[in-house]
Design an enzyme around this catalytic site. Structure first.
Site, PDB file in Angstrom:
ATOM      1  N   THR A 145     -10.419   1.172 -18.044  1.00  0.00           N
ATOM      2  CA  THR A 145     -10.161   0.488 -16.770  1.00  0.00           C
ATOM      3  C   THR A 145     -11.205   0.951 -15.756  1.00  0.00           C
ATOM      4  O   THR A 145     -12.002   1.869 -16.033  1.00  0.00           O
ATOM      5  CB  THR A 145      -8.762   0.840 -16.210  1.00  0.00           C
ATOM      6  OG1 THR A 145      -8.760   2.227 -15.865  1.00  0.00           O
ATOM      7  CG2 THR A 145      -7.647   0.546 -17.195  1.00  0.00           C
ATOM      8  N   ASN A 160       3.009   3.039 -10.676  1.00  0.00           N
ATOM      9  CA  ASN A 160       1.766   3.060 -11.448  1.00  0.00           C
ATOM     10  C   ASN A 160       0.528   3.319 -10.586  1.00  0.00           C
ATOM     11  O   ASN A 160      -0.467   3.863 -11.062  1.00  0.00           O
ATOM     12  CB  ASN A 160       1.629   1.713 -12.176  1.00  0.00           C
ATOM     13  CG  ASN A 160       0.277   1.517 -12.802  1.00  0.00           C
ATOM     14  OD1 ASN A 160      -0.028   2.092 -13.851  1.00  0.00           O
ATOM     15  ND2 ASN A 160      -0.578   0.726 -12.154  1.00  0.00           N
ATOM     16  N   LYS A 212      -0.964  14.873 -10.906  1.00  0.00           N
ATOM     17  CA  LYS A 212      -0.091  14.293 -11.932  1.00  0.00           C
ATOM     18  C   LYS A 212       0.890  15.342 -12.480  1.00  0.00           C
ATOM     19  O   LYS A 212       1.991  15.001 -12.920  1.00  0.00           O
ATOM     20  CB  LYS A 212      -0.922  13.683 -13.056  1.00  0.00           C
ATOM     21  CG  LYS A 212      -1.711  12.438 -12.633  1.00  0.00           C
ATOM     22  CD  LYS A 212      -0.818  11.241 -12.347  1.00  0.00           C
ATOM     23  CE  LYS A 212      -1.618   9.983 -12.069  1.00  0.00           C
ATOM     24  NZ  LYS A 212      -0.784   8.796 -11.836  1.00  0.00           N
ATOM     25  N   ASP A 267       0.879  -1.168   0.000  1.00  0.00           N
ATOM     26  CA  ASP A 267       0.000   0.000   0.000  1.00  0.00           C
ATOM     27  C   ASP A 267       0.916   1.218   0.000  1.00  0.00           C
ATOM     28  O   ASP A 267       1.651   1.457   0.976  1.00  0.00           O
ATOM     29  CB  ASP A 267      -0.893  -0.007   1.257  1.00  0.00           C
ATOM     30  CG  ASP A 267      -1.849   1.176   1.287  1.00  0.00           C
ATOM     31  OD1 ASP A 267      -1.573   2.208   0.640  1.00  0.00           O
ATOM     32  OD2 ASP A 267      -2.883   1.075   1.966  1.00  0.00           O
ATOM     33  N   TYR A 301      -6.960  15.529  -9.206  1.00  0.00           N
ATOM     34  CA  TYR A 301      -6.175  14.478  -9.879  1.00  0.00           C
ATOM     35  C   TYR A 301      -5.200  15.078 -10.889  1.00  0.00           C
ATOM     36  O   TYR A 301      -4.005  14.731 -10.907  1.00  0.00           O
ATOM     37  CB  TYR A 301      -7.123  13.502 -10.571  1.00  0.00           C
ATOM     38  CG  TYR A 301      -6.437  12.509 -11.478  1.00  0.00           C
ATOM     39  CD1 TYR A 301      -5.813  11.373 -10.956  1.00  0.00           C
ATOM     40  CD2 TYR A 301      -6.415  12.695 -12.870  1.00  0.00           C
ATOM     41  CE1 TYR A 301      -5.181  10.451 -11.798  1.00  0.00           C
ATOM     42  CE2 TYR A 301      -5.795  11.780 -13.706  1.00  0.00           C
ATOM     43  CZ  TYR A 301      -5.180  10.669 -13.166  1.00  0.00           C
ATOM     44  OH  TYR A 301      -4.552   9.764 -13.996  1.00  0.00           O
TER      45      TYR A 301
HETATM   46  P1  NAP Z   1      -7.034   1.029 -12.126  1.00  0.00           P
HETATM   47  O1  NAP Z   1      -7.461  -0.114 -12.992  1.00  0.00           O
HETATM   48  O2  NAP Z   1      -8.017   1.629 -11.201  1.00  0.00           O
HETATM   49  O3  NAP Z   1      -5.738   0.561 -11.299  1.00  0.00           O
HETATM   50  C1  NAP Z   1      -5.207   1.361 -10.284  1.00  0.00           C
HETATM   51  C2  NAP Z   1      -4.283   0.490  -9.478  1.00  0.00           C
HETATM   52  O4  NAP Z   1      -3.703   1.281  -8.413  1.00  0.00           O
HETATM   53  C3  NAP Z   1      -5.038  -0.670  -8.791  1.00  0.00           C
HETATM   54  O5  NAP Z   1      -4.210  -1.812  -8.761  1.00  0.00           O
HETATM   55  C4  NAP Z   1      -5.230  -0.125  -7.384  1.00  0.00           C
HETATM   56  O6  NAP Z   1      -5.404  -1.143  -6.400  1.00  0.00           O
HETATM   57  C5  NAP Z   1      -3.904   0.576  -7.208  1.00  0.00           C
HETATM   58  N1  NAP Z   1      -3.865   1.460  -6.040  1.00  0.00           N
HETATM   59  C6  NAP Z   1      -4.658   2.509  -5.738  1.00  0.00           C
HETATM   60  N2  NAP Z   1      -4.319   3.014  -4.546  1.00  0.00           N
HETATM   61  C7  NAP Z   1      -3.275   2.272  -4.097  1.00  0.00           C
HETATM   62  C8  NAP Z   1      -2.482   2.299  -2.930  1.00  0.00           C
HETATM   63  N3  NAP Z   1      -2.692   3.186  -1.950  1.00  0.00           N
HETATM   64  N4  NAP Z   1      -1.471   1.408  -2.813  1.00  0.00           N
HETATM   65  C9  NAP Z   1      -1.253   0.490  -3.781  1.00  0.00           C
HETATM   66  N5  NAP Z   1      -1.980   0.388  -4.899  1.00  0.00           N
HETATM   67  C10 NAP Z   1      -2.986   1.288  -5.036  1.00  0.00           C
HETATM   68  O7  NAP Z   1      -6.487   2.240 -12.986  1.00  0.00           O
HETATM   69  P2  NAP Z   1      -5.587   2.323 -14.298  1.00  0.00           P
HETATM   70  O8  NAP Z   1      -6.375   3.015 -15.318  1.00  0.00           O
HETATM   71  O9  NAP Z   1      -4.964   1.024 -14.612  1.00  0.00           O
HETATM   72  O10 NAP Z   1      -4.488   3.369 -13.794  1.00  0.00           O
HETATM   73  C11 NAP Z   1      -3.131   3.026 -13.649  1.00  0.00           C
HETATM   74  C12 NAP Z   1      -2.317   4.297 -13.749  1.00  0.00           C
HETATM   75  O11 NAP Z   1      -2.512   4.900 -15.035  1.00  0.00           O
HETATM   76  C13 NAP Z   1      -2.659   5.375 -12.740  1.00  0.00           C
HETATM   77  O12 NAP Z   1      -1.467   6.014 -12.326  1.00  0.00           O
HETATM   78  C14 NAP Z   1      -3.505   6.367 -13.529  1.00  0.00           C
HETATM   79  O13 NAP Z   1      -3.431   7.667 -12.993  1.00  0.00           O
HETATM   80  C15 NAP Z   1      -2.827   6.261 -14.866  1.00  0.00           C
HETATM   81  N6  NAP Z   1      -3.642   6.723 -15.996  1.00  0.00           N
HETATM   82  C16 NAP Z   1      -4.763   6.047 -16.361  1.00  0.00           C
HETATM   83  C17 NAP Z   1      -5.481   6.492 -17.464  1.00  0.00           C
HETATM   84  C18 NAP Z   1      -6.715   5.786 -17.944  1.00  0.00           C
HETATM   85  O14 NAP Z   1      -7.332   6.265 -18.907  1.00  0.00           O
HETATM   86  N7  NAP Z   1      -7.119   4.662 -17.335  1.00  0.00           N
HETATM   87  C19 NAP Z   1      -5.057   7.626 -18.169  1.00  0.00           C
HETATM   88  C20 NAP Z   1      -3.918   8.295 -17.756  1.00  0.00           C
HETATM   89  C21 NAP Z   1      -3.204   7.825 -16.681  1.00  0.00           C
HETATM   90  P3  NAP Z   1      -6.884  -1.680  -5.980  1.00  0.00           P
HETATM   91  O15 NAP Z   1      -7.273  -2.700  -7.022  1.00  0.00           O
HETATM   92  O16 NAP Z   1      -6.638  -2.278  -4.639  1.00  0.00           O
HETATM   93  O17 NAP Z   1      -7.806  -0.514  -5.970  1.00  0.00           O
END
Ligand code: NAP
Length: 239
Positions: A197, A88, A168, A61, A164
């Site tokens: 996601t 990530n 970033k 965490d 958010y």
């Molecule tokens: P996601 O499916 O919601 O995955 C987020 C991950 O972060 C999950 O494994 C979550 O764990 C974990 N997490 C959250 N808080 C945490 C903590 N305190 N300690 C450890 N793990 C934690 O989102 P995603 O879209 O794959 O996002 C991944 C990254 O890409 C993020 O940095 C996000 O800002 C970035 N991003 C995403 C997008 C997009 O369009 N999806 C666009 C730009 C950037 P849990 O399963 O336990 O919640």
């Protein structure tokens, strides 16, 4: 010291992080799957291993100092070094939140994960990264954090958000500062695109596997690759 290339991906139990872990394993790395929930993490590790990945669970965490210290100890004892760190894990908060509706409490929750979490994890693992001949740090950013894109007339980057998005942008600034300090380590930030996601209720138009590509590329940069930059799969993204 282990000769294998060792990686840690935070928040790797699902979404883009899971695909980054899969991609790094596919190029031969041993990958620590960071997950704050051990059950979700074990399930992800089982799926990765079923596909041939050399993956293992790292209970982590990023908001918890003890959890971060335990993760660093795990790598120290098991491998004695770390080659690749992909920061990530992140939370979206109540995205989008207008700046006028932003509260210090909401900001704190998001910053604790998206910025302080990166600092906690990076600094705890730096002694191990410094032992690697080819250390790479990748911070998962977003096109939303680009000031240049946010101030462009393109409505695709026009979402107004005071939590958010600035978190970033802070991460981008931090990436540059780490790169300036850590001259022996390549430190870059990645923009995955708009990826389907849980983060956005699966509204994104990219697959997680496609979104993972730029972080994988930055995690596997050659020695003459860049440092201190912001990139997507098409190349450099303006700050
Ligand atoms: P996601 O499916 O919601 O995955 C987020 C991950 O972060 C999950 O494994 C979550 O764990 C974990 N997490 C959250 N808080 C945490 C903590 N305190 N300690 C450890 N793990 C934690 O989102 P995603 O879209 O794959 O996002 C991944 C990254 O890409 C993020 O940095 C996000 O800002 C970035 N991003 C995403 C997008 C997009 O369009 N999806 C666009 C730009 C950037 P849990 O399963 O336990 O919640």
């Amino acid at each position: 010291m282990s000769e294998k290339t060792i990686a840690l991906v935070t928040g790797a139990n699902k979404g883009i992080g899971y695909e980054i872990a899969a991609g790094l394993a596919a190029v031969g790395m041993t990958v620590g799957v960071g997950a704050r929930d051990p059950r979700r993490g074990e399930e992800a590790v089982a799926r990765l291993r079923a596909n041939g990945a050399d993956a293992f669970l790292v209970p982590l965490d990023v908001t918890d100092d003890e959890s971060v210290a335990a993760a660093a100890k795990l790598f120290e004892e098991r491998f004695g070094h770390l080659d690749v760190l992909v920061n990530n894990a992140a939370v979206a908060g109540q995205w989008p939140t207008a700046p006028s509706a932003t509260t210090p409490e909401l900001l704190e929750v998001v910053m604790d994960t998206n910025v302080k979490g990166v600092i906690r994890v990076t600094n705890a693992l730096l002694p191990l990264l410094r032992r690697s001949a080819r250390a790479r740090i990748v911070n998962q950013s977003s096109h939303l954090a680009s000031m240049a894109l946010q101030t462009s007339p393109d409505p695709a980057y026009g979402d107004v958000d005071g939590v958010y998005t600035p978190s970033k942008a802070f991460l981008n600034a931090l990436t540059v500062q780490y790169a300036n300090e850590l001259t022996g380590i390549k430190v870059n930030a990645s923009c995955p695109g708009y990826v389907a996601t849980e983060f956005n209720d699966f509204q994104g138009h990219e697959t997680p596997a496609n979104g993972a590509k730029i972080a994988i590329e930055l995690a596997t940069l050659p020695d003459d690759g860049p440092t201190g930059g912001l990139f997507d799969s098409a190349g450099t993204v303006p700050w």
